[in-house]
Design a protein around this motif. Structure first.
Motif, short mmCIF file in Angstrom:
data_model
loop_
_atom_site.label_atom_id
_atom_site.label_comp_id
_atom_site.label_asym_id
_atom_site.label_seq_id
_atom_site.Cartn_x
_atom_site.Cartn_y
_atom_site.Cartn_z
N LYS A 164 0.81 -1.21 0.00
CA LYS A 164 0.00 0.00 0.00
C LYS A 164 0.85 1.26 0.00
O LYS A 164 0.54 2.23 -0.70
CB LYS A 164 -0.93 -0.01 1.22
CG LYS A 164 -1.84 1.21 1.30
CD LYS A 164 -2.81 1.09 2.47
CE LYS A 164 -3.69 2.33 2.57
NZ LYS A 164 -4.66 2.23 3.68
N THR A 214 0.70 4.17 -2.82
CA THR A 214 0.40 5.57 -2.47
C THR A 214 1.41 6.50 -3.12
O THR A 214 1.05 7.54 -3.67
CB THR A 214 0.41 5.75 -0.95
OG1 THR A 214 -0.56 4.89 -0.36
CG2 THR A 214 0.07 7.19 -0.58
N LYS A 255 0.50 9.38 -5.85
CA LYS A 255 0.87 10.78 -5.61
C LYS A 255 1.75 11.30 -6.74
O LYS A 255 1.62 12.46 -7.16
CB LYS A 255 1.61 10.90 -4.27
CG LYS A 255 0.72 10.77 -3.05
CD LYS A 255 1.53 10.92 -1.77
CE LYS A 255 0.64 10.83 -0.53
NZ LYS A 255 1.43 10.93 0.72
N TRP A 305 -8.21 14.64 -2.54
CA TRP A 305 -7.37 13.76 -1.70
C TRP A 305 -6.90 14.52 -0.47
O TRP A 305 -6.98 14.03 0.65
CB TRP A 305 -6.20 13.28 -2.52
CG TRP A 305 -5.48 12.09 -1.95
CD1 TRP A 305 -5.75 11.45 -0.76
CD2 TRP A 305 -4.38 11.40 -2.53
NE1 TRP A 305 -4.88 10.40 -0.58
CE2 TRP A 305 -4.03 10.34 -1.65
CE3 TRP A 305 -3.65 11.57 -3.69
CZ2 TRP A 305 -2.98 9.47 -1.91
CZ3 TRP A 305 -2.61 10.69 -3.96
CH2 TRP A 305 -2.28 9.66 -3.09
N PHE A 341 -7.91 5.92 -0.21
CA PHE A 341 -6.69 5.46 -0.87
C PHE A 341 -7.03 4.62 -2.10
O PHE A 341 -6.45 4.78 -3.17
CB PHE A 341 -5.85 4.66 0.12
CG PHE A 341 -4.88 3.72 -0.54
CD1 PHE A 341 -3.70 4.18 -1.09
CD2 PHE A 341 -5.17 2.36 -0.61
CE1 PHE A 341 -2.82 3.32 -1.70
CE2 PHE A 341 -4.28 1.49 -1.22
CZ PHE A 341 -3.10 1.97 -1.76
N THR A 384 -5.92 5.44 -6.09
CA THR A 384 -5.09 4.59 -6.93
C THR A 384 -5.81 4.21 -8.23
O THR A 384 -5.18 4.10 -9.28
CB THR A 384 -4.67 3.30 -6.19
OG1 THR A 384 -5.84 2.56 -5.80
CG2 THR A 384 -3.84 3.62 -4.97
#
Length: 259
Positions: free
Chosen positions: A15, A19, A23, A96, A103, A107
């Motif tokens: 994860k 992330t 980003k 976000w 999350f 994605t």
């Protein structure tokens, strides 16, 4: 193809790494937003919201359908990337930051943006380039094993290549350095699976800031049968010096040259 590759990454990486990738996509694409924008090319707030909702949906074709509609209206590649997708990325980034998106949703949206950018790049007819025998060789951030890439740079120079060697740089510093240089090839050295998340994040950033350049993955990571020449868009994975140099020569011999 691009959607399936990104989906493979989402199922493979932890994860925290996902992330970072999400980003990276949102930040890099949002930073492409240009101003001022001619009124006739400026998408409305409702259009940006519609694209964002399509990117967040479970249908991988929903967003590309909106992009195809914009193409039929005459929107250029630059307009789609620098205005339409950039606007959506900026909006998603705001949601976000405000914790309006989970999350998982982020994605999905980031995967959609990156897949669309790769699809647009593959569709684009690029002008012939005056390719020189020059390349950037770089070690992946946080990878301290730089001997191999240093030796490779010296060997390439002996073969007549003009090599810029970049080692010991942070992710942002490396991307900025590459972005400010004109090169047809970027060779990235990675010593093992430990740096895989950093490799994928770096490829994403380089694909967005240098869409015309070819990316070659070298080092021990290239020998691990991870299909890096498909996932996220690397052009080739070279597990040894001979494979790398053969690819470089083939690239030069087959690439179109400006008159």
């Amino acid at each position: 193809m691009a959607y399936s590759e990104v989906e493979t990454i989402r199922k493979t990486l932890p994860k925290t790494a996902l992330t970072d990738l999400a980003k990276e996509v949102v930040k890099r694409v949002a930073n492409n937003l240009r101003a001022p924008i001619p009124p006739e090319l400026r998408p409305t707030s409702a259009q940006i919201d519609e694209l964002c909702q399509a990117l967040l949906s479970q249908d991988p074709l929903a967003a590309i359908g909106l992009i195809e509609q914009a193409q039929r209206k005459g929107f250029s590649y630059d307009t789609l990337c620098q205005i339409y997708l950039a606007g959506a990325a900026a909006r998603l980034g705001e949601w976000w930051d405000e914790d309006q998106l989970s999350f998982y949703k982020v994605t999905i949206a980031a995967s959609g943006i990156y897949a669309i950018l790769r699809t647009l790049r593959l569709q684009r007819t690029l002008p012939a380039q005056d390719l020189r025998r020059s390349a950037i060789f770089a070690s992946v951030p946080d990878d301290t094993h730089t001997l191999g890439i240093t030796v490779a740079a010296d060997m390439a120079r002996d073969r007549g290549w003009d090599i810029t060697l970049l080692t010991g740089l942070s992710h942002d510093a490396l991307v900025e350095e590459v972005e400010n240089q004109d090169t047809a090839l970027i060779g990235l050295s990675a010593s093992g699976k430990r740096v895989l998340p950093a490799v994928l994040k770096l490829i994403v950033a380089l694909r967005l800031c240098k869409p015309k350049a070819r990316i070659m993955i070298c080092g021990r990571l290239a020998a691990m049968d991870l299909h890096l020449d498909g996932i996220v868009g690397a052009d080739v994975a070279a597990a040894d010096f001979d494979t790398a140099f053969d690819y470089m020569e083939k690239m030069m011999n087959t690439a179109p040259r400006a008159p």
